[in-house]
Design a protein around this motif. Structure first.
Motif, PDB file in Angstrom:
ATOM      1  N   LEU A  79      29.606  46.741  62.339  1.00 14.48           N
ATOM      2  CA  LEU A  79      28.571  47.574  62.942  1.00 14.48           C
ATOM      3  C   LEU A  79      28.514  48.930  62.263  1.00 14.48           C
ATOM      4  CD1 LEU A  79      26.506  47.429  65.250  1.00 14.48           C
ATOM      5  CD2 LEU A  79      28.195  48.582  66.699  1.00 14.48           C
ATOM      6  N   GLY A  80      27.305  49.318  61.854  1.00 13.03           N
ATOM      7  CA  GLY A  80      27.108  50.621  61.233  1.00 13.03           C
ATOM      8  C   GLY A  80      27.438  50.670  59.756  1.00 13.03           C
ATOM      9  N   LEU A  81      27.978  49.562  59.223  1.00 11.52           N
ATOM     10  CA  LEU A  81      28.370  49.546  57.817  1.00 11.52           C
ATOM     11  C   LEU A  81      27.606  48.510  57.003  1.00 11.52           C
ATOM     12  CD1 LEU A  81      32.242  49.899  58.206  1.00 11.52           C
ATOM     13  CD2 LEU A  81      30.605  51.679  57.575  1.00 11.52           C
ATOM     14  N   GLY A  82      26.814  47.680  57.648  1.00  8.84           N
ATOM     15  CA  GLY A  82      26.071  46.666  56.915  1.00  8.84           C
ATOM     16  C   GLY A  82      26.983  45.581  56.383  1.00  8.84           C
ATOM     17  N   LEU A  83      26.580  44.970  55.279  1.00  2.25           N
ATOM     18  CA  LEU A  83      27.379  43.932  54.646  1.00  2.25           C
ATOM     19  C   LEU A  83      28.095  44.527  53.437  1.00  2.25           C
ATOM     20  CD1 LEU A  83      24.545  42.330  55.667  1.00  2.25           C
ATOM     21  CD2 LEU A  83      25.903  40.436  54.838  1.00  2.25           C
ATOM     22  N   ARG A  84      29.392  44.324  53.399  1.00  4.46           N
ATOM     23  CA  ARG A  84      30.181  44.833  52.284  1.00  4.46           C
ATOM     24  C   ARG A  84      30.820  43.668  51.535  1.00  4.46           C
ATOM     25  NH1 ARG A  84      34.219  48.996  54.829  1.00  4.46           N
ATOM     26  NH2 ARG A  84      34.239  47.409  56.468  1.00  4.46           N
ATOM     27  N   LEU A  85      30.738  43.725  50.211  1.00  5.21           N
ATOM     28  CA  LEU A  85      31.222  42.635  49.372  1.00  5.21           C
ATOM     29  C   LEU A  85      32.746  42.657  49.285  1.00  5.21           C
ATOM     30  CD1 LEU A  85      30.393  40.339  47.425  1.00  5.21           C
ATOM     31  CD2 LEU A  85      30.440  42.051  45.596  1.00  5.21           C
ATOM     32  N   ILE A  86      33.363  41.502  49.541  1.00  5.89           N
ATOM     33  CA  ILE A  86      34.821  41.389  49.498  1.00  5.89           C
ATOM     34  C   ILE A  86      35.260  40.880  48.124  1.00  5.89           C
ATOM     35  CG2 ILE A  86      36.855  40.357  50.576  1.00  5.89           C
ATOM     36  CD1 ILE A  86      35.120  39.871  53.077  1.00  5.89           C
ATOM     37  N   HIS A  87      34.800  39.682  47.787  1.00  8.06           N
ATOM     38  CA  HIS A  87      35.072  39.061  46.485  1.00  8.06           C
ATOM     39  C   HIS A  87      33.846  38.267  46.063  1.00  8.06           C
ATOM     40  CE1 HIS A  87      39.361  39.862  45.875  1.00  8.06           C
ATOM     41  NE2 HIS A  87      39.578  39.565  47.148  1.00  8.06           N
ATOM     42  N   TYR A  88      33.771  37.979  44.771  1.00  7.35           N
ATOM     43  CA  TYR A  88      32.683  37.176  44.276  1.00  7.35           C
ATOM     44  C   TYR A  88      33.175  36.272  43.149  1.00  7.35           C
ATOM     45  CZ  TYR A  88      32.602  40.441  40.354  1.00  7.35           C
ATOM     46  OH  TYR A  88      32.958  41.194  39.264  1.00  7.35           O
ATOM     47  N   SER A  89      32.323  35.310  42.801  1.00  3.01           N
ATOM     48  CA  SER A  89      32.632  34.411  41.688  1.00  3.01           C
ATOM     49  C   SER A  89      31.336  34.117  40.948  1.00  3.01           C
ATOM     50  CB  SER A  89      33.243  33.109  42.212  1.00  3.01           C
ATOM     51  OG  SER A  89      33.317  32.143  41.188  1.00  3.01           O
ATOM     52  N   ASN A  90      31.287  34.429  39.684  1.00  6.16           N
ATOM     53  CA  ASN A  90      30.072  34.198  38.894  1.00  6.16           C
ATOM     54  C   ASN A  90      29.911  32.742  38.501  1.00  6.16           C
ATOM     55  OD1 ASN A  90      29.191  36.868  38.930  1.00  6.16           O
ATOM     56  ND2 ASN A  90      30.400  37.406  37.140  1.00  6.16           N
ATOM     57  N   THR A  91      31.034  32.037  38.392  1.00  8.92           N
ATOM     58  CA  THR A  91      31.006  30.623  38.024  1.00  8.92           C
ATOM     59  C   THR A  91      32.353  30.013  38.362  1.00  8.92           C
ATOM     60  OG1 THR A  91      30.452  29.078  36.233  1.00  8.92           O
ATOM     61  CG2 THR A  91      31.807  30.968  35.668  1.00  8.92           C
ATOM     62  N   ALA A  92      32.402  28.699  38.424  1.00  4.11           N
ATOM     63  CA  ALA A  92      33.669  28.032  38.750  1.00  4.11           C
ATOM     64  C   ALA A  92      34.755  28.468  37.776  1.00  4.11           C
ATOM     65  CB  ALA A  92      33.492  26.520  38.699  1.00  4.11           C
ATOM     66  N   GLY A  93      35.926  28.797  38.350  1.00  2.00           N
ATOM     67  CA  GLY A  93      37.064  29.212  37.533  1.00  2.00           C
ATOM     68  C   GLY A  93      37.211  30.701  37.366  1.00  2.00           C
ATOM     69  N   THR A  94      36.210  31.471  37.818  1.00  2.00           N
ATOM     70  CA  THR A  94      36.290  32.934  37.697  1.00  2.00           C
ATOM     71  C   THR A  94      36.065  33.586  39.051  1.00  2.00           C
ATOM     72  OG1 THR A  94      33.936  33.309  37.281  1.00  2.00           O
ATOM     73  CG2 THR A  94      35.306  32.773  35.385  1.00  2.00           C
ATOM     74  N   THR A  95      36.754  34.703  39.301  1.00  2.00           N
ATOM     75  CA  THR A  95      36.552  35.474  40.521  1.00  2.00           C
ATOM     76  C   THR A  95      36.618  36.953  40.181  1.00  2.00           C
ATOM     77  OG1 THR A  95      38.903  35.511  41.099  1.00  2.00           O
ATOM     78  CG2 THR A  95      37.579  33.687  41.977  1.00  2.00           C
ATOM     79  N   GLY A  96      36.081  37.774  41.079  1.00  2.00           N
ATOM     80  CA  GLY A  96      36.124  39.216  40.881  1.00  2.00           C
ATOM     81  C   GLY A  96      36.218  39.932  42.207  1.00  2.00           C
ATOM     82  N   LYS A  97      36.640  41.190  42.152  1.00  2.00           N
ATOM     83  CA  LYS A  97      36.804  41.984  43.364  1.00  2.00           C
ATOM     84  C   LYS A  97      35.513  42.718  43.682  1.00  2.00           C
ATOM     85  CE  LYS A  97      41.766  42.784  42.834  1.00  2.00           C
ATOM     86  NZ  LYS A  97      42.841  43.808  42.712  1.00  2.00           N
TER      87      LYS A  97
END
Lengths: 112, 113
Positions: free
Chosen positions: B39-57
């Motif tokens: 509440l009051g902060l919207g959606l904040r990105l935790i982690h993501y992955s551009n393609t299988a086998g890769t992740t990012g913060k």
């Protein structure tokens, strides 16, 4: 540092009137902007988007306006309907980046 | 119906416990994301992955880990849950070609006691 801001937590509009939701951003590298709509207990759903090369994009009752010099965008809904009652999030993305930056959201209530 | 499935829909968890939130998409999207909504902060990105086998913060990665063993699945793990991780968690995906909007799941409501 909130790069995308929606300064109005809530907005109440009479059915049939125009709803205007506002969004400000600080990052001049943003070049693609989106609006999402969210109902309770559901995920956000994409509504409309605009590229920075345009200043207006229209889709039915929904129009998004972009003022790059003011770093401001707005979503106009006309005429407003009861089903438009939801939380609206604006989001922005930089060129070459996939990650979206979201605003805090505005809760829109359409009154009969 | 094509889309994103998140499980569980809600969970109450004791602090210190380990928890994995599941996310599966059947749209063959390259990129996947985890957000938390507060509440009051919207959606904040935790982690993501551009393609299988890769992740990012993302913006708020601390206390969370992800893996992307294949295109369809993108689980989010809380190794040792703390009360500040009480939130609604949304998984999203998108096709990485061109300017495409992200598609979201219906979320997992997580309460840490």
């Amino acid at each position: 540092d909130q790069q995308v801001k929606q300064n109005s937590p809530s907005l109440s509009v009479q059915e049939g009137r125009i709803s205007i939701l506002n969004c400000d951003y600080t990052n001049s590298m943003f070049d693609y902007f989106l609006w999402y709509k969210k109902y309770p207990a559901e995920g956000p759903t994409f509504l409309i988007s605009i590229s920075s090369i345009k200043d207006k994009n229209e889709d039915g009752r929904f129009t998004v306006f972009l003022n790059k010099s003011a770093k401001h965008l707005s979503l106009h809904i006309v005429p407003s309907q009861p089903g438009d009652s939801a939380v609206y999030f604006c989001a922005a993305r930089s060129e070459g980046a996939q990650k979206l930056v979201f605003g805090q959201g505005t809760r829109l209530t359409i009154n009969p | 119906i094509a889309g994103i499935t998140q499980a569980p829909t809600s969970q109450i968890l004791a602090a210190g416990r380990r928890m994995t939130l599941r996310c599966t998409q059947d749209m063959r999207h390259n990129a996947m994301y985890w957000y938390r909504q507060d509440l009051g902060l919207g959606l904040r990105l935790i982690h993501y992955s551009n393609t299988a086998g890769t992740t990012g913060k993302g913006e708020v990665p601390d206390g969370y880990s992800v893996s992307r063993a294949n295109t369809d699945d993108f689980p989010l793990t809380l190794a040792s849950a703390v009360p500040s991780q009480t939130s609604v968690y949304f998984c999203a995906s998108e096709h990485s070609l061109g300017r495409q909007p992200q598609h979201f799941g219906d979320g997992t409501r997580l309460s840490i006691l």
